[in-house]
Design an enzyme around this catalytic site. Structure first.
Site, PDB file in Angstrom:
ATOM      1  N   VAL A  12       0.799  -1.231   0.000  1.00 13.09           N
ATOM      2  CA  VAL A  12       0.000   0.000   0.000  1.00 13.09           C
ATOM      3  C   VAL A  12       0.839   1.293   0.000  1.00 13.09           C
ATOM      4  CG1 VAL A  12      -0.421  -0.051   2.504  1.00 13.09           C
ATOM      5  CG2 VAL A  12      -2.005   1.146   1.019  1.00 13.09           C
ATOM      6  N   GLY A  14       3.990   1.827  -1.152  1.00 11.12           N
ATOM      7  CA  GLY A  14       4.634   1.984  -2.459  1.00 11.12           C
ATOM      8  C   GLY A  14       3.612   2.336  -3.526  1.00 11.12           C
ATOM      9  N   LYS A  75       9.935  -3.864   3.149  1.00  6.66           N
ATOM     10  CA  LYS A  75      10.192  -3.976   4.596  1.00  6.66           C
ATOM     11  C   LYS A  75      11.637  -3.614   4.914  1.00  6.66           C
ATOM     12  CE  LYS A  75       7.612  -7.085   7.481  1.00  6.66           C
ATOM     13  NZ  LYS A  75       6.454  -7.749   6.924  1.00  6.66           N
ATOM     14  N   ASN A 102      11.157   2.548   6.553  1.00  7.44           N
ATOM     15  CA  ASN A 102      11.630   2.969   7.876  1.00  7.44           C
ATOM     16  C   ASN A 102      12.919   2.235   8.203  1.00  7.44           C
ATOM     17  OD1 ASN A 102       9.976   4.980   8.991  1.00  7.44           O
ATOM     18  ND2 ASN A 102       8.413   3.477   9.571  1.00  7.44           N
ATOM     19  N   SER A 128       6.720  10.103   6.049  1.00  8.92           N
ATOM     20  CA  SER A 128       5.714   9.982   7.100  1.00  8.92           C
ATOM     21  C   SER A 128       4.351  10.449   6.624  1.00  8.92           C
ATOM     22  CB  SER A 128       6.111  10.805   8.325  1.00  8.92           C
ATOM     23  OG  SER A 128       5.091  10.712   9.304  1.00  8.92           O
ATOM     24  N   GLY A 129       3.341   9.840   7.232  1.00 13.55           N
ATOM     25  CA  GLY A 129       1.973  10.252   6.939  1.00 13.55           C
ATOM     26  C   GLY A 129       1.071   9.057   6.662  1.00 13.55           C
ATOM     27  N   LYS A 182      13.764  10.765  10.642  1.00 13.80           N
ATOM     28  CA  LYS A 182      12.495  10.020  10.635  1.00 13.80           C
ATOM     29  C   LYS A 182      12.380   9.152  11.896  1.00 13.80           C
ATOM     30  CE  LYS A 182       8.532   8.423   9.596  1.00 13.80           C
ATOM     31  NZ  LYS A 182       8.262   7.049   9.539  1.00 13.80           N
ATOM     32  N   HIS A 185      11.429  11.377  14.632  1.00 18.73           N
ATOM     33  CA  HIS A 185      10.010  11.696  14.409  1.00 18.73           C
ATOM     34  C   HIS A 185       9.139  10.606  15.042  1.00 18.73           C
ATOM     35  CE1 HIS A 185       6.270  10.882  12.214  1.00 18.73           C
ATOM     36  NE2 HIS A 185       6.176  12.183  11.985  1.00 18.73           N
ATOM     37  N   ASN A 186       9.480   9.372  14.784  1.00 18.11           N
ATOM     38  CA  ASN A 186       8.677   8.274  15.323  1.00 18.11           C
ATOM     39  C   ASN A 186       8.782   8.190  16.840  1.00 18.11           C
ATOM     40  OD1 ASN A 186       8.207   7.737  12.612  1.00 18.11           O
ATOM     41  ND2 ASN A 186       8.259   5.531  12.905  1.00 18.11           N
ATOM     42  N   GLU A 189       6.563  10.683  18.075  1.00 18.08           N
ATOM     43  CA  GLU A 189       5.207  10.147  17.852  1.00 18.08           C
ATOM     44  C   GLU A 189       4.799   9.233  19.015  1.00 18.08           C
ATOM     45  OE1 GLU A 189       4.565   8.441  13.816  1.00 18.08           O
ATOM     46  OE2 GLU A 189       3.971   6.599  14.824  1.00 18.08           O
ATOM     47  N   LYS A 260       6.681  -1.537  16.038  1.00 20.12           N
ATOM     48  CA  LYS A 260       7.501  -2.190  15.029  1.00 20.12           C
ATOM     49  C   LYS A 260       8.987  -1.904  15.221  1.00 20.12           C
ATOM     50  CE  LYS A 260       5.118  -1.013  11.307  1.00 20.12           C
ATOM     51  NZ  LYS A 260       3.772  -0.517  11.749  1.00 20.12           N
ATOM     52  N   ARG A 448      30.669   6.550  43.910  1.00 18.32           N
ATOM     53  CA  ARG A 448      31.561   5.914  42.924  1.00 18.32           C
ATOM     54  C   ARG A 448      33.010   5.969  43.395  1.00 18.32           C
ATOM     55  NH1 ARG A 448      32.165   8.431  38.414  1.00 18.32           N
ATOM     56  NH2 ARG A 448      32.621   6.613  37.132  1.00 18.32           N
TER      57      ARG A 448
HETATM   58  C1  6PG Z   1       4.603   7.593   9.931  1.00 13.56           C
HETATM   59  C2  6PG Z   1       4.489   6.486  10.939  1.00 13.56           C
HETATM   60  C3  6PG Z   1       4.791   5.169  10.287  1.00 13.56           C
HETATM   61  C4  6PG Z   1       4.311   3.969  11.060  1.00 13.56           C
HETATM   62  C5  6PG Z   1       5.014   3.793  12.375  1.00 13.56           C
HETATM   63  C6  6PG Z   1       4.216   2.954  13.321  1.00 13.56           C
HETATM   64  O1  6PG Z   1       5.411   8.477  10.201  1.00 13.56           O
HETATM   65  O2  6PG Z   1       3.891   7.568   8.942  1.00 13.56           O
HETATM   66  O3  6PG Z   1       5.429   6.707  11.956  1.00 13.56           O
HETATM   67  O4  6PG Z   1       6.149   5.137   9.989  1.00 13.56           O
HETATM   68  O5  6PG Z   1       2.951   4.045  11.226  1.00 13.56           O
HETATM   69  O6  6PG Z   1       6.217   3.168  12.109  1.00 13.56           O
HETATM   70  O7  6PG Z   1       5.065   2.532  14.272  1.00 13.56           O
HETATM   71  P1  6PG Z   1       4.748   1.416  15.333  1.00 13.56           P
HETATM   72  O8  6PG Z   1       4.171   0.242  14.622  1.00 13.56           O
HETATM   73  O9  6PG Z   1       6.079   1.129  15.922  1.00 13.56           O
HETATM   74  O10 6PG Z   1       3.773   2.036  16.272  1.00 13.56           O
END
Ligand code: 6PG
Length: 479
Positions: A12, A14, A75, A102, A128-129, A182, A185-186, A189, A260, A448
């Site tokens: 999806v 790609g 992947k 990713n 992303s998106g 990126k 970013h995650n 997120e 993931k 220490r």
């Molecule tokens: C994005 C998302 C995308 C994906 C995440 C989900 O920026 O479009 O981050 O990359 O939905 O990797 O991550 P998890 O499965 O780890 O929650």
């Protein structure tokens, strides 16, 4: 050769990237290991633009104008290497291979170096998106060489989301810079999602609101400074009712968050670079904890406060919902401040020279963490590109200082009611630790030195010192 760009890996993401390119008038060569996917794409969406379906790597490569531009969307990990290995022997110097998955930035650095040896450009591009973003305008974070961006940039900027007419795409920096950004970013997120989830749990646990009511609260918040994609979709998810049972959707979904791996990479990298990204770490651990069913089962029933007791419930202030909004905003500022510091550190470590203001700018649209306040972050870094922390800068400083009373009240209410808020708590602890005059780290240094002669530095003199703790009298030596 008829196609200006090719996409391989037509699941999806790609497929939607290919459609987005075609919809913008670019002729797109298609290749997928299973030919049926290629055929399906052309049958269903062929009318959207010019596609050149191909059924072998050789045919795919031959369909591309030179220098060839190939986007790989498979992947992360071994499958990406397999596709790269399949195509590189067919390519010629100057051709550009883009990995839009990713990938871990270290893999991207390795692949970039290997392909550079063969005269090929390798571009790790964060995209992303989600599915919708890929089709209607993602945020794109490409790394790789300047010269590869010179030919790829116009195509990417064409299909990226736009904010005030500006494309959400910029050349982030060399080799792995795009995938690094990126990854962070995650991580942000994860943090954002955890903080929102805690807000929901607090509104429900402390005020007894139903999910549909909380959806309304989020809708209101979304019209203010918290305006963001994640708040918007949270309201939708909370308002949704499970058609099978008539129950709130959030009550029929198993409460075990999956991942993931990009959040984990962010935390691992944060540790390696020595950047305290505590918000992202707590968010990642919170997902992990939720999934430990056995652990949770073993601990269920451990004593906690009785939330129905008037003394407990009565301690919830009337301003609670508004306080949660403030705590959420302040904690979110912490999460972004930490994430941007991580980008700063990665950029310094790998010599990427990343423009943090430009990163904030391309996150304003298209991506999952898109939010109104990214415009303020952009402005903050535009004003001072080497800002040590967003927390102490201009309007963020004021906002967080204004929020601190509410923030403390929310965390203490959570503690009193026994509602876990690792995200809010760690963000507040970070705030308090950064602003502290002295930290108890001096005691840790003493410990220490006591057990391992690890030495310490003094506040009043330069040098390293060790105290002979076992001797009487204890004497300090400079070492
Ligand atoms: C994005 C998302 C995308 C994906 C995440 C989900 O920026 O479009 O981050 O990359 O939905 O990797 O991550 P998890 O499965 O780890 O929650």
């Amino acid at each position: 050769a008829q196609a200006s760009i090719g996409v391989t890996g037509l699941a999806v993401m790609g497929r939607n990237l290919a459609r987005n390119l075609a919809r913008h008038g670019h002729t797109v060569a298609l290749y997928n290991r299973t030919g049926q996917r290629t055929q399906d794409l052309v049958e269903q969406f062929g009318s959207e633009g010019e596609f050149v379906p191909t059924y072998s790597p050789q045919e795919f490569v031959a369909a591309l104008e030179r220098p060839r531009k190939i986007i790989i969307m498979v992947k992360a990990g071994a499958p990406t290497d397999a596709v790269i290995d399949e195509f590189t022997p067919l390519l010629e110097p100057g051709d550009i291979v883009v990995d839009a998955g990713n990938a871990h930035f270290a893999d991207t650095r390795r692949r970039e170096a290997a392909l550079r040896e063969r005269g090929l450009h390798f571009v790790g591009a964060g995209v992303s998106g989600g599915e919708e973003g890929a089709l209607h305008g993602p945020s794109i974070m490409p790394g790789g060489s300047e010269s590869s961006y010179a030919s790829l940039g116009p195509l990417f900027e064409d299909i990226a989301a736009k904010v005030d007419g500006a494309p959400c795409c910029t050349h982030v920096g060399p080799d792995g810079a795009g995938h690094f950004v990126k990854m962070v970013h995650n991580g942000i997120e994860y943090s954002d999602m955890q903080l929102i989830a805690e807000s929901f749990d607090l509104l429900r646990g402390a005020l007894g609101y139903e999910p549909a009511q909380i959806a309304e609260v989020f809708r209101t918040w979304n019209s203010g400074r918290l305006d963001s994609y994640l708040i918007e979709i949270t309201a939708e998810v909370l308002a949704h009712t499970d058609p099978a049972t008539g129950k709130p959707f959030v009550d029929i979904v198993a409460d075990q968050a999956e991942q993931k791996g990009t959040g984990r990479w962010t935390v691992q990298t944060g540790l390696e670079l020595g950047v305290p990204i505590t918000g992202i770490a707590e968010a990642t651990f919170a997902r992990s904890l939720s999934g430990h069913v056995d652990l949770r089962r073993a601990a269920r029933g451990l004593a906690g406060p009785d939330r129905t007791a008037p003394s407990v419930r009565g301690s919830v202030p009337d301003s609670f919902a508004d306080d949660v909004e403030q705590a959420l905003y302040a904690s979110k500022v912490v999460a972004y401040a930490q994430g941007f510091n991580q980008i700063q550190a990665g950029s310094a470590e790998y010599g990427w020279n990343i423009d943090l203001g430009a990163v904030a700018a391309i996150w304003r649209g298209g991506c999952i963490i898109r939010a109104k306040f990214l415009d303020d972050i952009r402005a903050a870094y535009r004003a001072e590109s080497t800002l040590p922390t967003l927390l102490a800068s201009g309007e963020f400083r004021t906002a967080v200082e204004d929020a601190q009373d509410a923030w403390r009240s929310v965390v203490s209410t959570a503690v009193r009611l026994g509602i876990p808020t690792p995200g809010f708590s760690t963000a507040l602890a970070y705030y308090d630790a950064l602003r502290a005059e002295r930290l108890p780290a001096s005691l840790i240094q003493g410990q220490r030195d006591y057990f391992g002669a690890h030495t310490y530095r003094r506040v009043d003199r330069a040098g390293s010192f060790h105290t002979t703790w076992a001797d009487d009298p204890r004497v300090e030596h400079e070492v």
